[in-house]
Design a protein around this motif. Structure first.
Motif, PDB file in Angstrom:
ATOM      1  N   GLN A  84       1.825   1.226   2.752  1.00 13.83           N
ATOM      2  CA  GLN A  84       2.667  -0.520   2.264  1.00 13.83           C
ATOM      3  C   GLN A  84       1.879  -1.494   3.857  1.00 13.83           C
ATOM      4  O   GLN A  84       2.745  -0.814   4.860  1.00 13.83           O
ATOM      5  N   ASP A  85       1.684  -2.682   3.370  1.00 10.86           N
ATOM      6  CA  ASP A  85       1.857  -3.425   4.641  1.00 10.86           C
ATOM      7  C   ASP A  85       3.037  -4.329   5.083  1.00 10.86           C
ATOM      8  O   ASP A  85       4.617  -4.228   4.036  1.00 10.86           O
ATOM      9  N   HIS A  86       2.986  -4.728   5.856  1.00 15.49           N
ATOM     10  CA  HIS A  86       4.213  -6.164   6.650  1.00 15.49           C
ATOM     11  C   HIS A  86       3.120  -7.129   6.365  1.00 15.49           C
ATOM     12  O   HIS A  86       2.830  -7.501   7.742  1.00 15.49           O
ATOM     13  N   LYS A  87       3.027  -7.869   5.559  1.00 14.81           N
ATOM     14  CA  LYS A  87       2.757  -9.019   5.629  1.00 14.81           C
ATOM     15  C   LYS A  87       3.518 -10.794   6.463  1.00 14.81           C
ATOM     16  O   LYS A  87       3.311 -11.526   7.681  1.00 14.81           O
ATOM     17  N   PRO A  88       5.073 -11.100   7.079  1.00 20.50           N
ATOM     18  CA  PRO A  88       5.249 -11.589   7.745  1.00 20.50           C
ATOM     19  C   PRO A  88       5.050 -11.751   8.619  1.00 20.50           C
ATOM     20  O   PRO A  88       5.156 -10.030   9.238  1.00 20.50           O
ATOM     21  N   PHE A 112      -5.797  -8.942  -6.504  1.00 17.33           N
ATOM     22  CA  PHE A 112      -6.987  -8.099  -5.643  1.00 17.33           C
ATOM     23  C   PHE A 112      -7.744  -8.209  -4.480  1.00 17.33           C
ATOM     24  O   PHE A 112      -7.759  -9.399  -4.549  1.00 17.33           O
ATOM     25  N   ASN A 113      -8.038  -7.096  -3.795  1.00 15.46           N
ATOM     26  CA  ASN A 113      -8.772  -7.603  -3.159  1.00 15.46           C
ATOM     27  C   ASN A 113     -10.202  -6.446  -2.967  1.00 15.46           C
ATOM     28  O   ASN A 113      -9.784  -5.670  -4.413  1.00 15.46           O
ATOM     29  N   ALA A 114     -11.294  -7.493  -2.790  1.00 16.20           N
ATOM     30  CA  ALA A 114     -12.771  -6.751  -3.511  1.00 16.20           C
ATOM     31  C   ALA A 114     -13.123  -5.609  -2.228  1.00 16.20           C
ATOM     32  O   ALA A 114     -14.440  -5.705  -1.942  1.00 16.20           O
ATOM     33  N   ARG A 115     -12.052  -5.695  -1.495  1.00 12.70           N
ATOM     34  CA  ARG A 115     -12.172  -4.795  -0.131  1.00 12.70           C
ATOM     35  C   ARG A 115     -12.209  -3.467   0.176  1.00 12.70           C
ATOM     36  O   ARG A 115     -10.443  -3.914  -0.622  1.00 12.70           O
ATOM     37  N   PHE A 116     -11.919  -3.187   1.252  1.00 10.54           N
ATOM     38  CA  PHE A 116     -10.808  -2.411   2.409  1.00 10.54           C
ATOM     39  C   PHE A 116      -9.554  -3.267   2.986  1.00 10.54           C
ATOM     40  O   PHE A 116     -10.117  -4.533   2.932  1.00 10.54           O
ATOM     41  N   GLY A 117      -8.334  -3.038   2.737  1.00 13.38           N
ATOM     42  CA  GLY A 117      -7.389  -3.708   3.154  1.00 13.38           C
ATOM     43  C   GLY A 117      -7.493  -3.288   5.204  1.00 13.38           C
ATOM     44  O   GLY A 117      -7.680  -2.826   5.648  1.00 13.38           O
ATOM     45  N   ASP A 118      -6.899  -4.616   5.797  1.00 10.46           N
ATOM     46  CA  ASP A 118      -6.684  -4.372   7.005  1.00 10.46           C
ATOM     47  C   ASP A 118      -5.098  -5.183   7.646  1.00 10.46           C
ATOM     48  O   ASP A 118      -4.611  -6.157   7.023  1.00 10.46           O
ATOM     49  N   PRO A 119      -4.454  -3.839   7.137  1.00 13.25           N
ATOM     50  CA  PRO A 119      -4.930  -2.706   8.159  1.00 13.25           C
ATOM     51  C   PRO A 119      -4.598  -0.654   7.272  1.00 13.25           C
ATOM     52  O   PRO A 119      -3.851  -0.834   8.189  1.00 13.25           O
ATOM     53  N   GLU A 120      -4.464  -1.788   6.443  1.00 17.70           N
ATOM     54  CA  GLU A 120      -4.561  -0.594   5.671  1.00 17.70           C
ATOM     55  C   GLU A 120      -4.844   0.513   5.872  1.00 17.70           C
ATOM     56  O   GLU A 120      -4.689   1.727   5.915  1.00 17.70           O
ATOM     57  N   THR A 121      -6.036  -0.270   5.967  1.00 20.37           N
ATOM     58  CA  THR A 121      -7.940   1.203   6.103  1.00 20.37           C
ATOM     59  C   THR A 121      -6.992   1.881   7.384  1.00 20.37           C
ATOM     60  O   THR A 121      -7.748   3.348   8.003  1.00 20.37           O
ATOM     61  N   LEU A 132     -11.904  -1.472  -4.472  1.00 16.96           N
ATOM     62  CA  LEU A 132     -10.504  -2.252  -4.782  1.00 16.96           C
ATOM     63  C   LEU A 132      -9.404  -2.002  -4.654  1.00 16.96           C
ATOM     64  O   LEU A 132      -8.846  -0.887  -4.549  1.00 16.96           O
ATOM     65  N   TYR A 133      -8.767  -3.032  -4.020  1.00 18.80           N
ATOM     66  CA  TYR A 133      -7.540  -3.326  -3.640  1.00 18.80           C
ATOM     67  C   TYR A 133      -6.612  -4.103  -4.554  1.00 18.80           C
ATOM     68  O   TYR A 133      -6.414  -4.815  -4.453  1.00 18.80           O
ATOM     69  N   ALA A 134      -5.836  -2.899  -5.184  1.00 19.54           N
ATOM     70  CA  ALA A 134      -4.293  -3.807  -5.822  1.00 19.54           C
ATOM     71  C   ALA A 134      -3.086  -4.354  -5.168  1.00 19.54           C
ATOM     72  O   ALA A 134      -3.004  -2.911  -4.197  1.00 19.54           O
ATOM     73  N   THR A 142       1.017 -13.542   7.280  1.00 20.17           N
ATOM     74  CA  THR A 142       0.134 -12.900   8.401  1.00 20.17           C
ATOM     75  C   THR A 142      -1.318 -12.208   7.975  1.00 20.17           C
ATOM     76  O   THR A 142      -0.441 -11.857   6.811  1.00 20.17           O
ATOM     77  N   GLY A 143      -1.823 -12.408   8.354  1.00 20.32           N
ATOM     78  CA  GLY A 143      -2.799 -10.989   7.853  1.00 20.32           C
ATOM     79  C   GLY A 143      -2.523 -10.088   7.721  1.00 20.32           C
ATOM     80  O   GLY A 143      -2.505  -8.547   6.755  1.00 20.32           O
ATOM     81  N   GLY A 144      -1.583  -9.440   8.178  1.00 17.12           N
ATOM     82  CA  GLY A 144      -0.774  -8.180   7.693  1.00 17.12           C
ATOM     83  C   GLY A 144      -0.243  -6.879   9.107  1.00 17.12           C
ATOM     84  O   GLY A 144      -0.524  -7.333  10.215  1.00 17.12           O
TER      85      GLY A 144
HETATM   86  N1  GLY Z   1      -3.121  -5.841   4.956  1.00 20.13           N
HETATM   87  C1  GLY Z   1      -4.024  -6.968   3.831  1.00 20.13           C
HETATM   88  C2  GLY Z   1      -4.859  -7.095   3.039  1.00 20.13           C
HETATM   89  O1  GLY Z   1      -6.089  -6.303   4.034  1.00 20.13           O
HETATM   90  O2  GLY Z   1      -5.316  -8.373   2.456  1.00 20.13           O
END
Ligand code: GLY
Ligand code: AMP
Length: 419
Positions: A211-215, A284-293, A268-270, A225-227
């Motif tokens: 789980q990310d925290h965007k704000p 959907f993102n086509a890549r690893f998440g940042d900062p999920e990775t 694939l990032y849902a 933000t980006g996360g």
């Molecule tokens: N953490 C959100 C993203 O990578 O798009």
């Protein structure tokens, strides 16, 4: 093998860190990399959209695999470019990366295949978009169609805010061409979950949920933000919900991409939201998440290179993939002012005092031997522990040991798991 990773953020640092453990890799490069990646890979001064320079370098250096991590070069076709030159590349081709590159494409795909997502309308002109918006009520969500560094989405609490966001995107064009079309979307409420998967056409292998925290501020206040931080696992979200997301969203989407003649190969990032009416797709993102990775890969116990190669060989279904039971919490340390304008070049001290967290550099550079800030998100501190409480404590304890002027971070990362 000789491997080149494309990108420069905390995600790429985590990918390089994970790959650096592979006994099969004899030499790792990263283009362009950052101040932290430089400790693990040879950083080369080529940027993500310099396709000719990347392929020339890969040929000269006899690179066996180029791993393309960020959204921009994927959407712009770097994998296609490398393949056309006979260079092996990991990541989706442009015709599949469009699932992230165009929100209008993504929404139409999901509608066509009856995959759960927020109700929406899309527009490519301002006047009809505004007329439609005025028939709606707040809260409502306004999204620029194209890539916007995680900042193209406004969750508007008032109609004034919604109209301002629409004007920013379509009239003032603050996101450039990414704002030529907009999606106006129903506001959904519920816990969010980032569910990433390794995908090889129709084989889908889920990673551990996070789980990310965007704000930017505590209690989800302030602009997106980006996360600002992530954690994994999600002890408060039942396994049955993850299964529902796999069966109703991720697998059908991979199958839909195959049916459309755009097979998705890569990560694939849902981005999901757990509404009272079931799990729904936000993006959907086509890549690893940042900062999920930065919380997912520390839990991976399998050689990441083996998984990349299995995807490229079409053998993902047979590839063993093991995860640890540990919990991981990543807290992002950002520059003062982020996500608006921020200074660069602030000296960072205390990195040598860190005890047991992983420190992934997001926006740093080395100037005269000193690590300095060089981006909005500067560092991600990942604590690992037997549970979320322990992982959190470790991350925040190490964060206190690191200093730069005006450092900013959220103090409530992973608290949703503990409530
Ligand atoms: N953490 C959100 C993203 O990578 O798009
Ligand atoms: P995105 O860039 O699409 O991930 O959106 C950024 C953030 O905006 C998401 O992580 C959500 O918190 C929020 N968001 C996006 N779409 C919706 C929606 N339809 N309802 C509520 N929140 C949303």
């Amino acid at each position: 093998m000789r491997v080149l990773v494309i990108g420069r953020g905390g995600r790429e640092h985590a990918i390089v860190w994970s790959l650096s453990k592979s006994p099969k890799i004899s030499k790792l490069f990263c283009a362009p990399g950052n101040g932290g990646i430089a400790g693990l890979a040879e950083c080369v001064p080529i940027t993500e959209l310099q396709f000719e320079e990347i392929s020339t370098f890969a040929k000269e250096q006899a690179i066996d695999l180029v791993m393309v991590a960020p959204d921009d070069p994927l959407a712009a076709g770097l994998v296609d470019h490398l393949e056309a030159k006979g260079i092996a590349a990991f990541g989706p081709r442009a015709n599949a990366a469009i699932i992230e590159g165009s929100k209008v494409f993504m929404k139409e795909l999901l509608k066509k295949y009856s995959i759960p997502t927020a109700a929406y309308e899309s527009f490519d002109a301002y006047e009809p978009a505004l007329a439609y918006l005025r028939t709606q009520t707040a809260p409502i969500v306004i999204k620029a169609d194209g890539l916007a560094a995680g900042k193209g989405v406004t969750v508007a609490q008032t109609m004034e805010e919604a109209e301002a966001a629409l004007k920013d995107i379509m009239v003032d064009q603050v996101f450039g061409k990414s704002g030529a079309s907009v999606v106006i979307e129903e506001f959904l409420t519920g816990q969010e979950m980032s569910l990433l998967a390794f995908v090889d056409g129709s084989t889908v292998r889920l990673m551990v949920p996070s789980q990310d925290h965007k704000p930017v501020f505590d209690n989800d206040k302030g602009p997106n933000t980006g996360g600002m931080g992530t954690y994994s696992p999600l002890p408060h979200i039942r396994e049955s919900i993850v299964q529902e997301a796999l069966e109703k969203i991720v697998q059908p989407t991979a199958d839909a991409m195959v049916a459309e003649g755009r097979p998705f190969k890569g990560v694939l990032y849902a981005g999901l939201i757990l509404t009272p009416n079931g799990v729904k797709t936000i993006e959907f993102n086509a890549r690893f998440g940042d900062p999920e990775t930065q919380v997912i890969l520390p839990r991976l116990q399998t050689d990441l290179l083996d998984i990349f190669l299995a995807i490229n060989n079409g053998t993902l279904a047979e590839q063993p993939i093991e995860w640890s039971e540990d919990a991981a919490v990543c807290v992002i340390v950002a520059s003062p002012g982020y996500p608006a304008a921020y200074p660069k070049g602030l000296p960072i001290t205390g990195l040598d005092q860190v005890q047991d967290s992983l420190v992934f550099h997001a926006g740093t550079a080395i100037e005269d031997g000193q690590i300095v800030t060089n981006g909005g998100r500067v560092l991600g501190i990942t604590g690992i522990g037997k549970d979320i409480i322990e992982a959190r404590q470790k991350a925040y304890a190490d964060l206190d040991r690191i200093h730069f002027d005006g450092k900013h971070y959220r103090t409530d990362i992973a608290m949703k798991a503990l409530k």
